[in-house]
Design a protein around this motif. Structure first.
Motif, PDB file in Angstrom:
ATOM      1  N   THR A   1       0.816  -1.215   0.000  1.00 17.43           N
ATOM      2  CA  THR A   1       0.000   0.000   0.000  1.00 17.43           C
ATOM      3  C   THR A   1       0.848   1.263   0.000  1.00 17.43           C
ATOM      4  O   THR A   1       0.312   2.365  -0.156  1.00 17.43           O
ATOM      5  N   MET A   2       2.139   1.125   0.189  1.00 10.05           N
ATOM      6  CA  MET A   2       3.026   2.282   0.257  1.00 10.05           C
ATOM      7  C   MET A   2       3.465   2.676  -1.147  1.00 10.05           C
ATOM      8  O   MET A   2       4.522   2.283  -1.639  1.00 10.05           O
ATOM      9  N   THR A   3       2.614   3.435  -1.810  1.00  8.68           N
ATOM     10  CA  THR A   3       2.888   3.872  -3.176  1.00  8.68           C
ATOM     11  C   THR A   3       2.657   5.377  -3.303  1.00  8.68           C
ATOM     12  O   THR A   3       1.994   5.988  -2.462  1.00  8.68           O
ATOM     13  N   ARG A   4       3.198   5.921  -4.361  1.00  7.85           N
ATOM     14  CA  ARG A   4       3.004   7.348  -4.628  1.00  7.85           C
ATOM     15  C   ARG A   4       2.995   7.574  -6.130  1.00  7.85           C
ATOM     16  O   ARG A   4       3.776   6.945  -6.864  1.00  7.85           O
ATOM     17  N   GLU A   5       2.129   8.462  -6.585  1.00  4.29           N
ATOM     18  CA  GLU A   5       2.125   8.848  -7.992  1.00  4.29           C
ATOM     19  C   GLU A   5       2.953  10.123  -8.155  1.00  4.29           C
ATOM     20  O   GLU A   5       2.867  11.051  -7.344  1.00  4.29           O
ATOM     21  N   MET A   6       3.755  10.146  -9.200  1.00  2.58           N
ATOM     22  CA  MET A   6       4.597  11.299  -9.496  1.00  2.58           C
ATOM     23  C   MET A   6       4.409  11.684 -10.953  1.00  2.58           C
ATOM     24  O   MET A   6       4.446  10.824 -11.841  1.00  2.58           O
ATOM     25  N   THR A   7       4.219  12.947 -11.191  1.00  3.35           N
ATOM     26  CA  THR A   7       4.116  13.420 -12.567  1.00  3.35           C
ATOM     27  C   THR A   7       5.519  13.489 -13.175  1.00  3.35           C
ATOM     28  O   THR A   7       6.530  13.446 -12.473  1.00  3.35           O
ATOM     29  N   ALA A   8       5.553  13.618 -14.494  1.00  6.58           N
ATOM     30  CA  ALA A   8       6.836  13.753 -15.178  1.00  6.58           C
ATOM     31  C   ALA A   8       7.590  14.980 -14.660  1.00  6.58           C
ATOM     32  O   ALA A   8       8.815  14.960 -14.495  1.00  6.58           O
ATOM     33  N   GLU A   9       6.845  16.040 -14.364  1.00  5.12           N
ATOM     34  CA  GLU A   9       7.474  17.257 -13.844  1.00  5.12           C
ATOM     35  C   GLU A   9       8.078  17.024 -12.466  1.00  5.12           C
ATOM     36  O   GLU A   9       9.203  17.454 -12.182  1.00  5.12           O
ATOM     37  N   GLN A  10       7.333  16.367 -11.593  1.00  7.27           N
ATOM     38  CA  GLN A  10       7.837  16.074 -10.253  1.00  7.27           C
ATOM     39  C   GLN A  10       9.068  15.179 -10.313  1.00  7.27           C
ATOM     40  O   GLN A  10      10.025  15.369  -9.552  1.00  7.27           O
ATOM     41  N   TYR A  11       9.032  14.204 -11.204  1.00  7.37           N
ATOM     42  CA  TYR A  11      10.183  13.314 -11.342  1.00  7.37           C
ATOM     43  C   TYR A  11      11.406  14.101 -11.822  1.00  7.37           C
ATOM     44  O   TYR A  11      12.534  13.834 -11.400  1.00  7.37           O
ATOM     45  N   GLY A  12      11.163  15.073 -12.674  1.00  3.00           N
ATOM     46  CA  GLY A  12      12.260  15.909 -13.135  1.00  3.00           C
ATOM     47  C   GLY A  12      12.869  16.742 -12.026  1.00  3.00           C
ATOM     48  O   GLY A  12      14.064  17.038 -12.031  1.00  3.00           O
ATOM     49  N   LEU A  13      12.041  17.124 -11.040  1.00  5.07           N
ATOM     50  CA  LEU A  13      12.531  17.934  -9.920  1.00  5.07           C
ATOM     51  C   LEU A  13      13.555  17.197  -9.061  1.00  5.07           C
ATOM     52  O   LEU A  13      14.371  17.829  -8.380  1.00  5.07           O
ATOM     53  N   ILE A  14      13.500  15.873  -9.075  1.00  5.42           N
ATOM     54  CA  ILE A  14      14.489  15.114  -8.293  1.00  5.42           C
ATOM     55  C   ILE A  14      15.614  14.588  -9.185  1.00  5.42           C
ATOM     56  O   ILE A  14      16.383  13.699  -8.791  1.00  5.42           O
ATOM     57  N   GLY A  15      15.690  15.153 -10.399  1.00  4.89           N
ATOM     58  CA  GLY A  15      16.811  14.823 -11.282  1.00  4.89           C
ATOM     59  C   GLY A  15      16.578  13.667 -12.213  1.00  4.89           C
ATOM     60  O   GLY A  15      17.520  13.177 -12.859  1.00  4.89           O
ATOM     61  N   GLY A  16      15.331  13.185 -12.328  1.00  5.61           N
ATOM     62  CA  GLY A  16      15.046  12.049 -13.178  1.00  5.61           C
ATOM     63  C   GLY A  16      14.711  12.439 -14.603  1.00  5.61           C
ATOM     64  O   GLY A  16      14.257  13.552 -14.871  1.00  5.61           O
ATOM     65  N   ASN A  17      14.949  11.511 -15.507  1.00  7.84           N
ATOM     66  CA  ASN A  17      14.592  11.709 -16.913  1.00  7.84           C
ATOM     67  C   ASN A  17      13.402  10.816 -17.203  1.00  7.84           C
ATOM     68  O   ASN A  17      13.530   9.588 -17.296  1.00  7.84           O
ATOM     69  N   TYR A  18      12.219  11.419 -17.351  1.00  7.89           N
ATOM     70  CA  TYR A  18      10.973  10.652 -17.467  1.00  7.89           C
ATOM     71  C   TYR A  18      10.974   9.727 -18.680  1.00  7.89           C
ATOM     72  O   TYR A  18      10.479   8.603 -18.613  1.00  7.89           O
TER      73      TYR A  18
END
Length: 225
Positions: free
Chosen positions: A146-163
């Motif tokens: 149950t420990m899940t989270r949805e992240m948008t492409a923009e939010q993922y980019g904020l932590i340095g990720g490439n969507y």
């Protein structure tokens, strides 16, 4: 006169033998007491208030080792997060924060603060009740799915990720604040942030679903204190 000397030597020899015998008896008593304590320690089991040292391996729902303090696992399996020392805890203790940071060696970055969750530690401690030194078992974390989270492409980019490079099954590091709260950018990051490896379990055109809960822990009681 010769008889007196002979008698004296015999008396001295008798005293010496008596001392040696007493020393042997004392050593035997100490050894016997120690062996007895060791024998009865076999029957000592973990209970509320017991201090325990626990070797552990955290696994995801597919059995992959995420985090471990077990030398055999560390040497023979690929760890998603890294390696740490065994856990030291007291059965029944209360944790004031949901996030309990521990030190983990994460290759190639070295030692980092890692986010353990209070329900995980509490479950391990509860499941250790009744176990003896050397006992091993698998502890399930039913809350992990149950420990899940949805992240948008923009939010993922904020932590340095490439969507565009993400895919289901990938592991990504997330930062957790003590509340807990996923930290998405440096501007809102608190002073204390603990890393936790999390798995992408779904992806669409603009949203990732990330699971940061784990499925189980293989534990062994190294020591009862």
């Amino acid at each position: 006169m010769a008889k007196e000397k002979s008698a004296k030597k015999k008396d001295d020899w008798t005293k010496t033998l008596t001392r040696v015998f007493v020393v042997i008896i004392l050593i035997s008593c100490v050894l016997g007491f120690s062996l007895t304590l060791g024998f009865f320690s076999i029957f000592k089991s973990a209970a509320d208030g017991s201090g325990i040292v626990v070797s552990y391996t955290i696994r995801d729902d597919s059995g992959v080792a995420v985090l471990s303090s077990d030398d055999t696992v560390i040497q023979n399996e690929v760890l998603i997060a890294g390696a740490s020392q065994p856990l030291q805890m007291v059965i029944g203790q209360n944790y004031t924060d949901f996030i309990v940071p521990i030190e983990v060696y994460m290759y190639p970055n070295g030692w980092n603060t890692y986010a353990f969750f209070e329900p995980e530690l509490t479950t391990i401690a509860d499941e250790a009740k009744g176990m003896h030194e050397g006992d091993a078992k698998t502890v399930l974390f039913p809350f992990g799915e149950t420990m899940t989270r949805e992240m948008t492409a923009e939010q993922y980019g904020l932590i340095g990720g490439n969507y565009s490079e993400t895919a289901v099954g990938m592991w990504i590091p997330l930062g957790f604040a003590p509340q807990p709260e996923v930290v998405l950018d440096n501007e809102t990051a608190p002073e204390t942030v603990a890393t936790r490896m999390s798995k992408i379990i779904a992806k669409d055109n603009n949203t990732l679903t990330v699971q940061y809960g784990y499925a189980s822990a293989d534990i062994t009681i190294n020591q009862l204190i």
